[in-house]
Design a protein around this motif. Structure first.
Motif, PDB file in Angstrom:
ATOM      1  N   LYS A 192     -16.170  32.014 -50.684  1.00  0.00           N
ATOM      2  CA  LYS A 192     -16.158  30.570 -50.495  1.00  0.00           C
ATOM      3  C   LYS A 192     -17.395  30.144 -49.726  1.00  0.00           C
ATOM      4  CE  LYS A 192     -11.185  29.937 -50.503  1.00  0.00           C
ATOM      5  NZ  LYS A 192     -10.056  29.392 -49.785  1.00  0.00           N
ATOM      6  N   VAL A 193     -17.756  28.914 -49.929  1.00  0.00           N
ATOM      7  CA  VAL A 193     -18.953  28.386 -49.302  1.00  0.00           C
ATOM      8  C   VAL A 193     -18.742  28.202 -47.799  1.00  0.00           C
ATOM      9  CG1 VAL A 193     -20.458  26.380 -49.217  1.00  0.00           C
ATOM     10  CG2 VAL A 193     -19.741  27.298 -51.408  1.00  0.00           C
ATOM     11  N   GLY A 194     -17.556  27.795 -47.374  1.00  0.00           N
ATOM     12  CA  GLY A 194     -17.330  27.523 -45.958  1.00  0.00           C
ATOM     13  C   GLY A 194     -18.077  26.278 -45.543  1.00  0.00           C
ATOM     14  N   ILE A 195     -18.750  26.320 -44.392  1.00  0.00           N
ATOM     15  CA  ILE A 195     -19.511  25.146 -43.960  1.00  0.00           C
ATOM     16  C   ILE A 195     -20.888  25.108 -44.595  1.00  0.00           C
ATOM     17  CG2 ILE A 195     -18.281  24.784 -41.792  1.00  0.00           C
ATOM     18  CD1 ILE A 195     -20.454  26.330 -40.371  1.00  0.00           C
ATOM     19  N   TRP A 198     -33.309  23.514 -48.632  1.00  0.00           N
ATOM     20  CA  TRP A 198     -31.931  23.036 -48.772  1.00  0.00           C
ATOM     21  C   TRP A 198     -30.947  24.118 -48.352  1.00  0.00           C
ATOM     22  CZ3 TRP A 198     -32.149  20.971 -54.467  1.00  0.00           C
ATOM     23  CH2 TRP A 198     -32.780  19.732 -54.481  1.00  0.00           C
ATOM     24  N   THR A 199     -29.936  23.706 -47.632  1.00  0.00           N
ATOM     25  CA  THR A 199     -28.775  24.557 -47.410  1.00  0.00           C
ATOM     26  C   THR A 199     -27.580  23.866 -48.035  1.00  0.00           C
ATOM     27  OG1 THR A 199     -28.455  23.550 -45.242  1.00  0.00           O
ATOM     28  CG2 THR A 199     -29.618  25.671 -45.305  1.00  0.00           C
ATOM     29  N   VAL A 200     -26.540  24.611 -48.301  1.00  0.00           N
ATOM     30  CA  VAL A 200     -25.403  24.064 -49.036  1.00  0.00           C
ATOM     31  C   VAL A 200     -24.701  22.960 -48.245  1.00  0.00           C
ATOM     32  CG1 VAL A 200     -23.165  24.658 -50.064  1.00  0.00           C
ATOM     33  CG2 VAL A 200     -25.096  26.178 -50.350  1.00  0.00           C
ATOM     34  N   ASN A 201     -24.776  23.005 -46.920  1.00  0.00           N
ATOM     35  CA  ASN A 201     -24.077  21.969 -46.137  1.00  0.00           C
ATOM     36  C   ASN A 201     -24.673  20.576 -46.342  1.00  0.00           C
ATOM     37  OD1 ASN A 201     -26.416  22.504 -44.721  1.00  0.00           O
ATOM     38  ND2 ASN A 201     -25.449  22.325 -42.715  1.00  0.00           N
ATOM     39  N   LEU A 202     -25.877  20.470 -46.928  1.00  0.00           N
ATOM     40  CA  LEU A 202     -26.431  19.150 -47.256  1.00  0.00           C
ATOM     41  C   LEU A 202     -25.644  18.467 -48.370  1.00  0.00           C
ATOM     42  CD1 LEU A 202     -30.241  20.011 -47.248  1.00  0.00           C
ATOM     43  CD2 LEU A 202     -28.970  18.766 -45.503  1.00  0.00           C
ATOM     44  N   GLU A 212     -14.068  25.296 -55.497  1.00  0.00           N
ATOM     45  CA  GLU A 212     -13.079  24.979 -54.468  1.00  0.00           C
ATOM     46  C   GLU A 212     -13.717  24.169 -53.356  1.00  0.00           C
ATOM     47  OE1 GLU A 212      -9.563  27.632 -52.781  1.00  0.00           O
ATOM     48  OE2 GLU A 212     -11.159  28.768 -53.724  1.00  0.00           O
ATOM     49  N   PHE A 213     -12.934  23.268 -52.777  1.00  0.00           N
ATOM     50  CA  PHE A 213     -13.446  22.512 -51.653  1.00  0.00           C
ATOM     51  C   PHE A 213     -13.807  23.465 -50.524  1.00  0.00           C
ATOM     52  CE2 PHE A 213     -10.828  18.685 -53.100  1.00  0.00           C
ATOM     53  CZ  PHE A 213     -11.908  18.175 -53.795  1.00  0.00           C
ATOM     54  N   PRO A 214     -14.913  23.219 -49.845  1.00  0.00           N
ATOM     55  CA  PRO A 214     -15.349  24.123 -48.780  1.00  0.00           C
ATOM     56  C   PRO A 214     -14.329  24.270 -47.652  1.00  0.00           C
ATOM     57  CG  PRO A 214     -17.080  22.595 -49.346  1.00  0.00           C
ATOM     58  CD  PRO A 214     -15.862  22.167 -50.089  1.00  0.00           C
ATOM     59  N   ALA A 215     -13.531  23.232 -47.407  1.00  0.00           N
ATOM     60  CA  ALA A 215     -12.598  23.277 -46.277  1.00  0.00           C
ATOM     61  C   ALA A 215     -11.434  24.213 -46.524  1.00  0.00           C
ATOM     62  CB  ALA A 215     -12.066  21.874 -45.993  1.00  0.00           C
ATOM     63  N   LEU A 216     -11.132  24.509 -47.795  1.00  0.00           N
ATOM     64  CA  LEU A 216      -9.936  25.297 -48.105  1.00  0.00           C
ATOM     65  C   LEU A 216     -10.178  26.770 -47.953  1.00  0.00           C
ATOM     66  CD1 LEU A 216      -8.691  23.311 -51.195  1.00  0.00           C
ATOM     67  CD2 LEU A 216      -7.942  23.117 -48.847  1.00  0.00           C
ATOM     68  N   LEU A 234     -15.145  17.023 -45.699  1.00  0.00           N
ATOM     69  CA  LEU A 234     -15.405  18.396 -46.126  1.00  0.00           C
ATOM     70  C   LEU A 234     -15.153  18.586 -47.626  1.00  0.00           C
ATOM     71  CD1 LEU A 234     -14.102  20.543 -43.143  1.00  0.00           C
ATOM     72  CD2 LEU A 234     -16.461  20.013 -43.750  1.00  0.00           C
ATOM     73  N   THR A 235     -15.666  17.649 -48.393  1.00  0.00           N
ATOM     74  CA  THR A 235     -15.638  17.733 -49.852  1.00  0.00           C
ATOM     75  C   THR A 235     -17.083  17.630 -50.352  1.00  0.00           C
ATOM     76  OG1 THR A 235     -15.303  15.354 -50.042  1.00  0.00           O
ATOM     77  CG2 THR A 235     -13.324  16.740 -50.061  1.00  0.00           C
ATOM     78  N   TRP A 236     -17.273  17.841 -51.634  1.00  0.00           N
ATOM     79  CA  TRP A 236     -18.623  17.784 -52.198  1.00  0.00           C
ATOM     80  C   TRP A 236     -19.133  16.353 -52.258  1.00  0.00           C
ATOM     81  CZ3 TRP A 236     -20.835  22.229 -52.170  1.00  0.00           C
ATOM     82  CH2 TRP A 236     -20.101  23.383 -52.399  1.00  0.00           C
ATOM     83  N   ASP A 237     -20.391  16.163 -51.960  1.00  0.00           N
ATOM     84  CA  ASP A 237     -21.063  14.876 -52.121  1.00  0.00           C
ATOM     85  C   ASP A 237     -21.518  14.800 -53.582  1.00  0.00           C
ATOM     86  OD1 ASP A 237     -22.553  12.577 -52.032  1.00  0.00           O
ATOM     87  OD2 ASP A 237     -23.712  13.160 -50.258  1.00  0.00           O
ATOM     88  N   VAL A 238     -20.691  14.180 -54.403  1.00  0.00           N
ATOM     89  CA  VAL A 238     -20.879  14.210 -55.861  1.00  0.00           C
ATOM     90  C   VAL A 238     -22.212  13.587 -56.260  1.00  0.00           C
ATOM     91  CG1 VAL A 238     -19.893  13.478 -58.063  1.00  0.00           C
ATOM     92  CG2 VAL A 238     -18.388  14.192 -56.207  1.00  0.00           C
ATOM     93  N   GLU A 239     -22.557  12.460 -55.644  1.00  0.00           N
ATOM     94  CA  GLU A 239     -23.819  11.801 -56.001  1.00  0.00           C
ATOM     95  C   GLU A 239     -25.020  12.691 -55.733  1.00  0.00           C
ATOM     96  OE1 GLU A 239     -24.915   7.828 -54.759  1.00  0.00           O
ATOM     97  OE2 GLU A 239     -22.795   7.294 -54.732  1.00  0.00           O
TER      98      GLU A 239
END
Length: 199
Positions: free
Chosen positions: A127-130, A161-165, A195-199, A172-177
């Motif tokens: 999982k991506v996590g934070i 870029w890091t994934v938390n951007l 999967e959502f990162p928070a889960l 704690l969901t994806w920034d779709v835009e």
């Protein structure tokens, strides 16, 4: 053969093949007389639910037990075996950007664990996590590969870029835009379906 040996050392395929053939001979023989082999070896090793007889292949069992041992080393760093082997090698690096390191000569036990680690890491999803330690442009974080950015994105900006951007900090969901702006449509939809990162 004791399962303890199978979980500590990688047994050569020549030995596991002989053990498998002895098990199959025992299965088909009757009171010391060699019997007729009515079913092929592959069918014997298939699970019962798939139409086989469910007799375990020793080499597969050996790999499974070694992978279980590697997983135990990774998830329980306080154990003595974890401290001993982690001083010599890094197992299942937490992010794909980190390289595995080996120091010195490899013992027979460490060699088997390193082979099991390579097998385990090819089949693991994480999982991506934070996401603050995963480089979004170069790490293999989207189904085992690096996502492709839009042609208009500059490489100089992409490398930092890091994934938390791409994660909304409040929910704690994806920034779709932002995901659709930065990555090609196929990879963007794959990222959003992760999967959502928070889960």
């Amino acid at each position: 053969m004791a399962s303890h040996l199978l979980s500590c050392f990688e047994i050569p395929t020549s030995i596991t093949g002989k053990i498998d053939s002895l098990l199959l001979k025992f299965f088909w023989s009757h009171s010391g007389i060699q019997g007729m082999h009515w079913v092929g070896k592959r069918k014997m090793h298939l699970p019962r639910g798939m139409g086989g007889l469910g007799i375990r292949c020793i080499s597969t069992l050996n790999k499974d037990l070694l992978m279980k041992q590697v997983w135990r080393i990774v998830t329980h760093p306080q154990l003595l075996i974890s401290k001993v082997y982690s001083a010599r090698a890094r197992f299942l690096s937490p992010t794909p950007s980190q390289e595995r390191r080996y120091s010195g000569r490899q013992s027979y036990g460490l060699r088997g664990l390193l082979h099991a680690d390579a097998l385990l890491s090819t089949g693991c999803n994480w999982k991506v996590g934070i996401g603050n330690s995963i480089l979004a442009g170069s790490s293999n974080w989207v189904n085992g590969k690096s996502p492709t950015s839009h042609p208009g994105v500059l490489l100089a900006t992409e490398k930092d870029w890091t994934v938390n951007l791409f994660i909304l900090p409040q929910t704690l969901t994806w920034d779709v835009e932002k995901v659709h702006q930065c990555f090609i449509p196929a990879d963007a939809s794959t990222i959003i379906s992760m999967e959502f990162p928070a889960l």
